[in-house]
Design an enzyme around this catalytic site. Sequence first.
Site, PDB file in Angstrom:
ATOM      1  N   ARG A  11      16.178   9.800 -20.917  1.00 13.87           N
ATOM      2  CA  ARG A  11      15.508   8.749 -20.151  1.00 13.87           C
ATOM      3  C   ARG A  11      16.424   8.179 -19.071  1.00 13.87           C
ATOM      4  O   ARG A  11      15.987   7.932 -17.945  1.00 13.87           O
ATOM      5  CB  ARG A  11      15.064   7.627 -21.092  1.00 13.87           C
ATOM      6  CG  ARG A  11      14.436   6.411 -20.416  1.00 13.87           C
ATOM      7  CD  ARG A  11      13.108   6.731 -19.776  1.00 13.87           C
ATOM      8  NE  ARG A  11      12.196   7.378 -20.707  1.00 13.87           N
ATOM      9  CZ  ARG A  11      10.948   7.736 -20.426  1.00 13.87           C
ATOM     10  NH1 ARG A  11      10.467   7.509 -19.213  1.00 13.87           N
ATOM     11  NH2 ARG A  11      10.185   8.340 -21.326  1.00 13.87           N
ATOM     12  N   ASP A  51      16.364   4.642 -28.832  1.00 11.51           N
ATOM     13  CA  ASP A  51      15.262   5.102 -29.672  1.00 11.51           C
ATOM     14  C   ASP A  51      14.399   6.107 -28.931  1.00 11.51           C
ATOM     15  O   ASP A  51      14.851   6.696 -27.947  1.00 11.51           O
ATOM     16  CB  ASP A  51      14.451   3.926 -30.223  1.00 11.51           C
ATOM     17  CG  ASP A  51      14.151   4.115 -31.706  1.00 11.51           C
ATOM     18  OD1 ASP A  51      13.615   5.175 -32.062  1.00 11.51           O
ATOM     19  OD2 ASP A  51      14.473   3.222 -32.513  1.00 11.51           O
ATOM     20  N   HIS A  75      11.852   6.279 -26.797  1.00 10.28           N
ATOM     21  CA  HIS A  75      11.674   6.243 -25.348  1.00 10.28           C
ATOM     22  C   HIS A  75      12.969   6.621 -24.642  1.00 10.28           C
ATOM     23  O   HIS A  75      12.945   7.282 -23.596  1.00 10.28           O
ATOM     24  CB  HIS A  75      11.211   4.845 -24.914  1.00 10.28           C
ATOM     25  CG  HIS A  75      10.793   4.763 -23.486  1.00 10.28           C
ATOM     26  ND1 HIS A  75      11.628   4.326 -22.479  1.00 10.28           N
ATOM     27  CD2 HIS A  75       9.612   5.071 -22.878  1.00 10.28           C
ATOM     28  CE1 HIS A  75      10.979   4.352 -21.326  1.00 10.28           C
ATOM     29  NE2 HIS A  75       9.758   4.807 -21.530  1.00 10.28           N
ATOM     30  N   CYS A  76      14.091   6.231 -25.208  1.00 14.86           N
ATOM     31  CA  CYS A  76      15.403   6.484 -24.588  1.00 14.86           C
ATOM     32  C   CYS A  76      15.767   7.960 -24.543  1.00 14.86           C
ATOM     33  O   CYS A  76      16.555   8.373 -23.683  1.00 14.86           O
ATOM     34  CB  CYS A  76      16.503   5.744 -25.346  1.00 14.86           C
ATOM     35  SG  CYS A  76      16.262   3.966 -25.499  1.00 14.86           S
ATOM     36  N   ILE A  77      15.241   8.760 -25.461  1.00 15.14           N
ATOM     37  CA  ILE A  77      15.643  10.162 -25.543  1.00 15.14           C
ATOM     38  C   ILE A  77      14.624  11.093 -24.901  1.00 15.14           C
ATOM     39  O   ILE A  77      14.760  12.315 -24.993  1.00 15.14           O
ATOM     40  CB  ILE A  77      15.912  10.593 -26.995  1.00 15.14           C
ATOM     41  CG1 ILE A  77      14.639  10.551 -27.834  1.00 15.14           C
ATOM     42  CG2 ILE A  77      17.004   9.726 -27.619  1.00 15.14           C
ATOM     43  CD1 ILE A  77      14.785  11.153 -29.227  1.00 15.14           C
TER      44      ILE A  77
END
Length: 373
Positions: free
Chosen positions: A94, A353, A355-357
């Site tokens: 992300r 989490d 969304h971050c990956i």
Amino acid sequence: MTRTLARTPAADGFHMPAEFAPHAGCWMLWPERPDNWRDAARPAQLAFAAVAAAIARFEPVSVGVSGTQFTAARALLDPSVRVIEMAHDDSWMRDIGPTFVVNRRGLVRGVDWRFNAWGGLSGGLYFPWDQDDLVARKVLEIERCGRYRAPMINEGGAIHVDGQGTALVTEETLLNANRNPALTRARIEQYLRDYLGVSQVIWLGKGVFNDETDGHIDNLACFTRPGEVCLTWTDRRRDPQHAISMDAWERLHDARDARGRRLKVTRMAMPGPLRSTAREVAGLTPREGTKPRVSGERLAGSYVNFYIANGGIVMPLLDARTDLVAARTLKRLFPGRRVVGVPAREILLGGGDIHCITQQVPRGTRTGSPSAR
């Protein structure tokens, strides 16, 4: 070879679409750093594989993997997932991947932000980060999309848009002196207008308490549709998150979006508080230049950190006491999508989490290809 474009997305008629717009697919990276992912990253790899499999139920998934991890990743990932050898420093697609933009004809291009590991040598999380700074360019080469190289340091998790001209950001991230100390608030906002194609920027204050990214918006709040925002919340007045979320609530209610609408805000109860354990921290291999992790440290858990897929929502399962309530909230916010929960504590232990990956690729036509993949 992908073209590096001379102007800005806005000048060329491009804008960042909302995450709930149709996707061509999703990109991820494979975790392996033993200083950030415990027990030689094996628990995190299983968690990433579960996320990839969940998203692959709804849309194509591509995962960038270092050469030494290719065989292991291919064995763990769902057969439908495309695995591509790609050097990187860590696995936060992300933040280091491209921010895709589209125009009215459906052409897809990408913004390549400058990256300094969330603070460089003044509070950054690891060193070096040179391979991470190349990931967006590599993804755009593979996707055959034209590339805009932005002049400011930024991360994908620091921005959220409604697709209709409005961006959500936090002051804690974008005004942090460890990102762009020479840029004023007005200059940063103009760059957001230029590179996201927005006309209205809504500034919230701080992000989720103890978020090591310096308060990314994607952990605090997101658009669920135009005019509607989901906000991390706690009713515990003594929790430091309460004042942060209350301030965000007030700012959102005072704001207007690019079309002059008042925002409808839904409160999303947060898990926990969650903290790391001695056993989890003991599984790390410390390395110079990497942020140390300590037992008992509060984790920046948030159910707002979910991924919107074509026809689905992939949400983190973080706390048995609150997971079901969060799932019900997401089903109400996205009635036409199937909500799928994936155990995500191992991802949270690494500092982010779901969304971050992940990074969605909007549906459309690539510069170098007559049709989308």
